[in-house]
Motif scaffolding. Structure first.
Motif, short mmCIF file in Angstrom:
data_model
loop_
_atom_site.label_atom_id
_atom_site.label_comp_id
_atom_site.label_asym_id
_atom_site.label_seq_id
_atom_site.Cartn_x
_atom_site.Cartn_y
_atom_site.Cartn_z
N LYS A 159 -30.49 49.52 35.61
CA LYS A 159 -31.80 49.91 35.08
C LYS A 159 -32.76 48.72 35.00
O LYS A 159 -33.87 48.86 34.49
N GLN A 160 -32.32 47.56 35.48
CA GLN A 160 -33.13 46.34 35.43
C GLN A 160 -32.65 45.41 36.55
O GLN A 160 -31.57 45.62 37.11
N PRO A 161 -33.42 44.38 36.92
CA PRO A 161 -32.90 43.37 37.84
C PRO A 161 -31.73 42.64 37.18
O PRO A 161 -31.81 42.27 36.00
N LEU A 162 -30.66 42.42 37.92
CA LEU A 162 -29.48 41.82 37.30
C LEU A 162 -28.60 41.08 38.31
O LEU A 162 -28.74 41.25 39.51
N ILE A 163 -27.70 40.27 37.76
CA ILE A 163 -26.61 39.66 38.51
C ILE A 163 -25.33 40.30 38.00
O ILE A 163 -24.97 40.14 36.83
N LEU A 164 -24.65 41.01 38.86
CA LEU A 164 -23.50 41.81 38.44
C LEU A 164 -22.30 40.93 38.10
O LEU A 164 -21.89 40.08 38.89
N ALA A 165 -21.71 41.16 36.93
CA ALA A 165 -20.52 40.43 36.50
C ALA A 165 -19.64 41.33 35.65
O ALA A 165 -20.14 42.11 34.83
N GLY A 166 -18.34 41.23 35.85
CA GLY A 166 -17.39 42.01 35.05
C GLY A 166 -16.85 43.23 35.75
O GLY A 166 -16.31 44.14 35.11
N ALA A 217 -15.94 50.26 28.76
CA ALA A 217 -16.18 49.71 30.10
C ALA A 217 -17.62 49.22 30.23
O ALA A 217 -17.89 48.13 30.76
N LEU A 218 -18.57 50.03 29.75
CA LEU A 218 -19.98 49.64 29.82
C LEU A 218 -20.29 48.45 28.90
O LEU A 218 -21.07 47.57 29.26
N ASN A 219 -19.68 48.43 27.73
CA ASN A 219 -19.91 47.30 26.82
C ASN A 219 -19.55 45.98 27.49
O ASN A 219 -20.30 45.00 27.42
N PHE A 220 -18.39 45.94 28.12
CA PHE A 220 -17.96 44.72 28.82
C PHE A 220 -18.91 44.40 29.97
O PHE A 220 -19.37 43.28 30.12
N LEU A 221 -19.18 45.41 30.80
CA LEU A 221 -19.99 45.17 32.00
C LEU A 221 -21.41 44.75 31.64
O LEU A 221 -21.97 43.81 32.24
N GLN A 222 -22.01 45.41 30.67
CA GLN A 222 -23.38 45.08 30.28
C GLN A 222 -23.46 43.68 29.68
O GLN A 222 -24.38 42.91 29.96
N HIS A 223 -22.49 43.34 28.85
CA HIS A 223 -22.48 42.03 28.20
C HIS A 223 -22.28 40.90 29.21
O HIS A 223 -23.04 39.92 29.22
N LEU A 224 -21.29 41.04 30.07
CA LEU A 224 -21.01 39.99 31.04
C LEU A 224 -22.12 39.88 32.08
O LEU A 224 -22.50 38.77 32.50
N THR A 225 -22.67 41.01 32.49
CA THR A 225 -23.79 40.99 33.44
C THR A 225 -25.02 40.34 32.79
O THR A 225 -25.76 39.60 33.45
N GLY A 226 -25.24 40.60 31.53
CA GLY A 226 -26.35 39.97 30.82
C GLY A 226 -26.21 38.45 30.80
O GLY A 226 -27.20 37.72 31.00
N ILE A 227 -24.99 37.97 30.58
CA ILE A 227 -24.74 36.52 30.58
C ILE A 227 -24.97 35.94 31.96
O ILE A 227 -25.65 34.90 32.11
N SER A 233 -26.34 25.35 26.75
CA SER A 233 -27.03 26.38 25.96
C SER A 233 -26.04 27.36 25.35
O SER A 233 -25.32 28.06 26.07
N GLY A 234 -26.03 27.41 24.03
CA GLY A 234 -25.20 28.40 23.34
C GLY A 234 -25.78 29.80 23.47
O GLY A 234 -25.06 30.79 23.38
N ALA A 235 -27.10 29.88 23.69
CA ALA A 235 -27.75 31.19 23.79
C ALA A 235 -27.24 32.00 24.96
O ALA A 235 -27.34 33.24 24.95
N LEU A 236 -26.71 31.35 25.98
CA LEU A 236 -26.19 32.08 27.14
C LEU A 236 -25.06 33.03 26.75
O LEU A 236 -24.84 34.05 27.41
N THR A 237 -24.36 32.71 25.67
CA THR A 237 -23.23 33.56 25.27
C THR A 237 -23.40 34.19 23.89
O THR A 237 -22.99 35.33 23.67
N HIS A 238 -24.03 33.46 22.95
CA HIS A 238 -24.03 34.00 21.59
C HIS A 238 -25.18 34.94 21.28
O HIS A 238 -25.13 35.70 20.31
N SER A 239 -26.24 34.94 22.09
CA SER A 239 -27.36 35.82 21.76
C SER A 239 -28.03 36.42 23.00
O SER A 239 -29.19 36.83 22.93
N ARG A 258 -29.07 39.06 25.84
CA ARG A 258 -29.30 40.51 25.82
C ARG A 258 -28.42 41.19 26.85
O ARG A 258 -28.37 40.76 28.02
N ALA A 259 -27.74 42.24 26.45
CA ALA A 259 -26.90 42.98 27.39
C ALA A 259 -27.75 43.60 28.49
O ALA A 259 -28.88 44.04 28.25
N ALA A 260 -27.23 43.61 29.70
CA ALA A 260 -27.95 44.22 30.82
C ALA A 260 -28.02 45.73 30.65
O ALA A 260 -27.12 46.36 30.08
#
Length: 276
Positions: A42-49, A99-109, A259-265, A267-269
């Motif tokens: 639903k947005q531009p992204l780099i797929l991870a997870g 499954a989505l929680n993991f994928l969205q979070h890792l893709t967001g990172i 940067s700690g923000a890459l992981t601790h804050s 936004r999920a994809a």
């Protein structure tokens, strides 16, 4: 990623989310009911997870078929169908959220990391993560950083020596802290020192630190510190790292931006799973 650790992480997440069973899905659908679905960006992204996503459903029911249209690390535009799924409806619904929680979070990172990496293009500066990770998910989050083109800082306290402000204060200064460490550790282990001002930069240089981390310094002070260090140590910058500052810091001649923000804050994809 450690496959045994990954299995345990997924198992714990499923136990947390499903509990004794999916009351809704099991009441509506028979065991033999089948469904198909599409995974949509639903947005531009780099797929991870992608492997984590697959293993969630694999643990629930190995009859689920998953076909990816994009590979790990690929960029995708909004509207891209990332994958298609088919299998028992009960299992698809039971695993969907985890499954989505993991994928969205890792893709967001991965997506956020890629943005930082692009801003450093051509400078030689490396983007790295920190230990500011979600408890229990460090392995996955640090993996996602590498998918986005970043590198990993120390994984845990036993990975390297890093003398932070509280170490120095409790030890009576940077120099005595470094000296105490050198008496204890192998000469092959590098020592990193965190500094907050130019006087501490000088003290870290006197102590012959291998890596000097400039913490929460403004750009002008960073430039002065780079000139002071003048190649005598690897230079890391951390604290208040934003997209607006990354390019300027990289241009100042630092070696590493953490940067700690890459992981601790991060936004999920925005990714959705739609049944057909």
């Amino acid at each position: 990623m450690n496959p045994i650790a990954l299995e345990q992480i997924i198992k714990q997440a499923l136990l947390e989310d499903i509990g004794a069973g999916d009351l809704t899905g099991e009441a509506i659908f028979s065991e033999g009911h089948q469904s198909t679905g599409r995974l949509i960006a639903k947005q531009p992204l780099i797929l991870a997870g992608t492997e984590v996503f697959r293993k969630v459903f694999q643990q629930l029911d190995n009859r689920i078929e998953l076909v990816w249209n994009c590979r790990e690390g690929d960029s995708a535009a909004p509207g891209t169908v990332l994958a298609s799924l088919r299998g028992p409806t009960r299992a698809l619904l039971a695993g969907e959220r985890v499954a989505l929680n993991f994928l969205q979070h890792l893709t967001g990172i991965a997506t956020a990391t890629k943005d930082y990496v692009r801003l450093c293009s051509g400078t030689g500066t490396v983007i790295v993560d920190t230990r500011k990770t979600t408890p229990g998910l460090r392995m996955l989050e640090k993996y996602a950083v590498t998918v986005g083109g970043g590198k990993n800082h120390r994984y845990a306290l036993d990975a390297m020596v890093m003398i932070k402000d509280n170490h120095s204060k409790a030890a009576g200064g940077i120099l005595p802290a470094v000296q105490a460490v050198r008496r204890r550790i192998s000469p092959f282990i590098k020592i990193e020192v965190e500094v907050e001002c130019l006087e501490q930069v000088k003290e870290a240089l006197t102590a012959a630190a291998d890596v000097i981390m400039l913490d929460n310094m403004d750009l002008d002070t960073v430039k002065q510190a780079v000139a002071l260090i003048d190649g005598s140590a690897l230079i890391e910058v951390s604290g208040n790292i934003t997209e607006e500052r990354v390019a300027a810091l990289a241009g100042a001649g630092v070696d590493v931006i953490s940067s700690g923000a890459l992981t601790h804050s991060v936004r999920a994809a925005d990714i959705s799973l739609k049944f057909e």
